[in-house]
Design a protein around this motif. Structure first.
Motif, PDB file in Angstrom:
ATOM      1  N   PHE A 264      -7.577 -19.669  10.389  1.00 10.48           N
ATOM      2  CA  PHE A 264      -7.109 -20.552   9.328  1.00 10.48           C
ATOM      3  C   PHE A 264      -6.619 -19.733   8.132  1.00 10.48           C
ATOM      4  O   PHE A 264      -5.586 -20.030   7.538  1.00 10.48           O
ATOM      5  CB  PHE A 264      -8.219 -21.504   8.898  1.00 10.48           C
ATOM      6  N   ALA A 265      -7.368 -18.668   7.809  1.00 10.85           N
ATOM      7  CA  ALA A 265      -6.968 -17.816   6.689  1.00 10.85           C
ATOM      8  C   ALA A 265      -5.623 -17.152   6.957  1.00 10.85           C
ATOM      9  O   ALA A 265      -4.818 -16.958   6.047  1.00 10.85           O
ATOM     10  CB  ALA A 265      -8.037 -16.762   6.427  1.00 10.85           C
ATOM     11  N   VAL A 266      -5.380 -16.804   8.236  1.00  8.13           N
ATOM     12  CA  VAL A 266      -4.089 -16.214   8.589  1.00  8.13           C
ATOM     13  C   VAL A 266      -2.976 -17.212   8.288  1.00  8.13           C
ATOM     14  O   VAL A 266      -1.946 -16.868   7.702  1.00  8.13           O
ATOM     15  CB  VAL A 266      -4.055 -15.828  10.084  1.00  8.13           C
ATOM     16  N   VAL A 267      -3.201 -18.468   8.669  1.00  9.65           N
ATOM     17  CA  VAL A 267      -2.201 -19.493   8.408  1.00  9.65           C
ATOM     18  C   VAL A 267      -1.971 -19.631   6.903  1.00  9.65           C
ATOM     19  O   VAL A 267      -0.836 -19.635   6.425  1.00  9.65           O
ATOM     20  CB  VAL A 267      -2.635 -20.847   9.024  1.00  9.65           C
ATOM     21  N   LEU A 268      -3.075 -19.691   6.168  1.00  6.85           N
ATOM     22  CA  LEU A 268      -2.973 -19.826   4.719  1.00  6.85           C
ATOM     23  C   LEU A 268      -2.168 -18.657   4.128  1.00  6.85           C
ATOM     24  O   LEU A 268      -1.282 -18.843   3.290  1.00  6.85           O
ATOM     25  CB  LEU A 268      -4.374 -19.850   4.104  1.00  6.85           C
ATOM     26  N   ALA A 269      -2.459 -17.444   4.619  1.00  5.03           N
ATOM     27  CA  ALA A 269      -1.758 -16.261   4.119  1.00  5.03           C
ATOM     28  C   ALA A 269      -0.271 -16.357   4.424  1.00  5.03           C
ATOM     29  O   ALA A 269       0.572 -15.998   3.592  1.00  5.03           O
ATOM     30  CB  ALA A 269      -2.346 -15.001   4.747  1.00  5.03           C
ATOM     31  N   ASN A 270       0.065 -16.864   5.601  1.00  7.94           N
ATOM     32  CA  ASN A 270       1.475 -16.940   5.961  1.00  7.94           C
ATOM     33  C   ASN A 270       2.215 -18.016   5.188  1.00  7.94           C
ATOM     34  O   ASN A 270       3.377 -17.826   4.825  1.00  7.94           O
ATOM     35  CB  ASN A 270       1.625 -17.146   7.466  1.00  7.94           C
ATOM     36  N   VAL A 271       1.524 -19.129   4.931  1.00  6.00           N
ATOM     37  CA  VAL A 271       2.131 -20.149   4.082  1.00  6.00           C
ATOM     38  C   VAL A 271       2.427 -19.543   2.712  1.00  6.00           C
ATOM     39  O   VAL A 271       3.530 -19.663   2.170  1.00  6.00           O
ATOM     40  CB  VAL A 271       1.191 -21.373   3.933  1.00  6.00           C
ATOM     41  N   ALA A 272       1.444 -18.828   2.189  1.00  9.56           N
ATOM     42  CA  ALA A 272       1.631 -18.183   0.896  1.00  9.56           C
ATOM     43  C   ALA A 272       2.778 -17.187   0.959  1.00  9.56           C
ATOM     44  O   ALA A 272       3.593 -17.099   0.039  1.00  9.56           O
ATOM     45  CB  ALA A 272       0.343 -17.480   0.470  1.00  9.56           C
ATOM     46  N   ALA A 273       2.868 -16.446   2.073  1.00  2.00           N
ATOM     47  CA  ALA A 273       3.910 -15.437   2.203  1.00  2.00           C
ATOM     48  C   ALA A 273       5.296 -16.079   2.193  1.00  2.00           C
ATOM     49  O   ALA A 273       6.208 -15.598   1.499  1.00  2.00           O
ATOM     50  CB  ALA A 273       3.707 -14.642   3.487  1.00  2.00           C
ATOM     51  N   VAL A 274       5.446 -17.167   2.935  1.00  2.26           N
ATOM     52  CA  VAL A 274       6.741 -17.843   2.984  1.00  2.26           C
ATOM     53  C   VAL A 274       7.129 -18.338   1.590  1.00  2.26           C
ATOM     54  O   VAL A 274       8.241 -18.110   1.102  1.00  2.26           O
ATOM     55  CB  VAL A 274       6.690 -19.034   3.971  1.00  2.26           C
TER      56      VAL A 274
END
Lengths: 286, 276
Positions: A264-274
């Motif tokens: 889930f944290a990976v997803v959160l990080a990628n949303v933030a990255a985008v």
């Protein structure tokens, strides 16, 4: 040769980073769909999405997400606004400016654990802490910061640590201001507020982008400051996503659920990255 | 008041305010240093003591209790080694990205940064398992590898934005004159990017020295760094502030002093090309 060389040069960095990302990621995915509790090694086997369900329906989960975003947002706002203010304040020469700079930058070099312990004990302790004594001096009742305002306290601690970084970037940016332009605007009768609005702030745009980007990278995963001060508490009041995963993994000994949380944290990080690339990436390209 | 008087007033107010803000922000750190030289009783006295007879006792006790020098050595070894290793990996990559730009360069760069955004704790279980199976748990080698990898994205990015400022024609010209790749690196690129390299290395040193998450979770008595040592002082509630301060002082002093001397150099590269 011309096409090969750049790739060969890039390969070591790209490959090691790729391995560093993909191996843990694959292992995490694997752990997240099996039963993997370190306290119950006899129980194993495929459980599907059960771990995800457990992590997401954990009542601490939404609190942790909100806390992560609050921490990130507030620290960025505080460091950018105060950083710009300090940079503007110290922009013109005055006696001892170099010493002031050194004093201002120092907290940046302090390790998070020391920073956290320093605030926990010597500043925020409700009996002997400096803040308590200042409060007492003014006749107010001392505040137990870490118990009564845990997230706020963490925000203060983290901001204190990142403020020097922001200040430093803004100070450097101001040094490249066009002095003749400033002089000319003054001749034309512009007051300080107008200069601020039309000259200083636009000039600082790119450095704000850089500060936001770097702080975002580091602040999404604030850990040591929480670990050493509040331990995420009281309750979940100061638990962010990183700390919640840690709690599951090491305190709950449940590597399966922790892995689901990590994904889930990976997803959160990628949303933030985008989001970041959209917002900041363009700004940096100019 | 005349205009000159107003300007003079602004000048004084500005200077006083700057000093006040700086001292205010430095205060917690200054307080830590003061406390390190107090006795435990003085450390918690009400009201706080500003003037006292300094004692070295805390430092002696801390060293006796926790082998400060071993931890300091671990910190030094891991941060220097991971910086050197990181630069060796990042330099060619940034060179290739900056001077042989393709459509994908920017994507690769952003991908690298995005690996940094994932909380380290997300990779904790796998990395711990890997470290354990490969026997790298609680070794400086293990920490060096982890530090290098977690700093690599930032290093590539800093060097890249630094290299981008250099006109490609200069390198082109040196190649025309028959310079080998090694000569191009050493005689042309290195002198031109010394500043950027230095600030990248400096930042990496600071980040590795202060790294707390991996050193807390992957190291113990043998390879523990100062950041981990300090965390171990967090348990005793209350009354050991002077010793805690002394230990903290010893843990941060080297890097803070180092930072003071190198701050000008450090800042140059930290702006990531945002400041021309």
């Amino acid at each position: 040769m011309k096409r090969l060389l750049p790739r060969v040069l890039m390969a070591p960095a790209v490959l090691t980073l790729f391995l560093w990302m993909i191996v843990p990621l694959l292992m995490t995915i694997y752990f997240s769909v099996i039963r993997y509790n370190l306290m119950q090694p006899d129980q194993s086997g495929f459980v599907g999405l059960e771990n995800f369900e457990y992590f997401v329906t954990d009542p601490s989960f939404s609190t942790a997400v909100i806390n992560t975003l609050l921490l990130l947002g507030w620290v960025i706002v505080i460091t950018v606004v105060v950083g710009i203010a300090i940079a503007l304040l110290t922009d013109e020469p005055f006696p001892g400016r170099n010493i002031v700079r050194i004093l201002l930058i120092s907290p940046f070099f302090i390790m998070p654990t020391v920073n956290a312990l320093l605030w926990k004990h010597m500043m925020m302790n409700p009996i002997y802490g400096v803040l308590a004594q200042v409060w007492a001096f003014f006749g107010a009742a001392p505040v137990d910061w870490l118990t009564d305002f845990p997230l706020f306290s963490i925000i203060v601690i983290v901001s204190w640590q990142w403020l020097p970084f922001a200040t430093l970037i803004f100070v450097t940016a101001l040094q490249s201001m066009n002095r003749e332009q400033l002089e000319a605007s003054r001749m034309d009768g512009a007051n300080y507020l107008q200069q601020l609005r039309y000259l200083y702030i636009p000039h600082l745009g790119r450095s704000v982008a850089v500060v936001v980007m770097i702080e975002m990278i580091f602040l999404l995963s604030v850990f040591a400051e929480i670990y050493t001060t509040t331990g995420g508490g009281p309750g979940d009041a100061s638990t962010n996503v990183a700390f919640l995963i840690f709690k599951q993994a090491l305190l709950g000994f449940d590597a399966g659920v922790a892995s689901a949380g990590a994904l889930f944290a990976v997803v959160l990080a990628n949303v933030a990255a985008v989001f970041l690339i959209r917002m900041v990436g363009k700004n940096l390209d100019k | 008041m005349t205009q000159t008087q107003i300007n003079k007033l602004i000048y004084v107010v500005r200077a006083v305010l700057s000093w006040a803000v700086a001292l205010f922000l430095f205060f917690p750190l200054g307080w830590l240093v003061l406390t390190a030289f107090k006795t435990e009783l003085q450390a918690i006295s009400v009201p706080p003591l500003l003037f006292f007879k300094p004692t070295m006792e805390n430092f002696i006790i801390v060293e006796a209790r926790s082998d400060y020098l071993l931890y300091a050595q671990n910190s030094l070894v891991t941060s220097v080694a991971s910086t050197v290793l990181g630069l060796a990996l990042a330099f060619p990559a940034a060179y290739s990205m900056a001077f042989f730009r393709t459509k994908r360069t920017k994507d690769i760069l952003m991908w690298m940064l995005s690996t940094k955004m994932m909380p380290a704790v997300g990779a904790l279980v796998p990395v711990y398992v890997m470290a354990q199976t490969s026997g790298l748990l609680d070794t400086t080698t293990g920490l060096i590898i982890v530090f290098t990898l977690s700093n690599l994205p930032i290093m590539v990015w800093m060097l890249y934005s630094n290299f981008k400022e250099i006109p490609g024609e200069i390198l082109e010209a040196s190649r025309m004159d028959g310079a080998s790749l090694w000569q191009e690196f050493r005689l042309v690129l290195l002198p031109l990017t010394m500043g950027g390299l230095a600030s990248t290395g400096l930042l990496c040193l600071v980040l590795s020295w202060n790294e707390a998450f991996w050193s807390l979770n992957l190291s113990a008595a043998k390879a523990g760094t100062l950041a981990a040592l300090i965390a171990s002082y967090s348990s005793p509630e209350g009354l050991f502030w002077a010793k805690l301060s002394a230990a903290s002082f010893m843990a941060v002093a080297p890097i803070v002093v180092f930072g003071w001397f190198s701050q000008k150099q450090l800042v140059q590269g930290l702006t990531f090309g945002a400041v021309k």
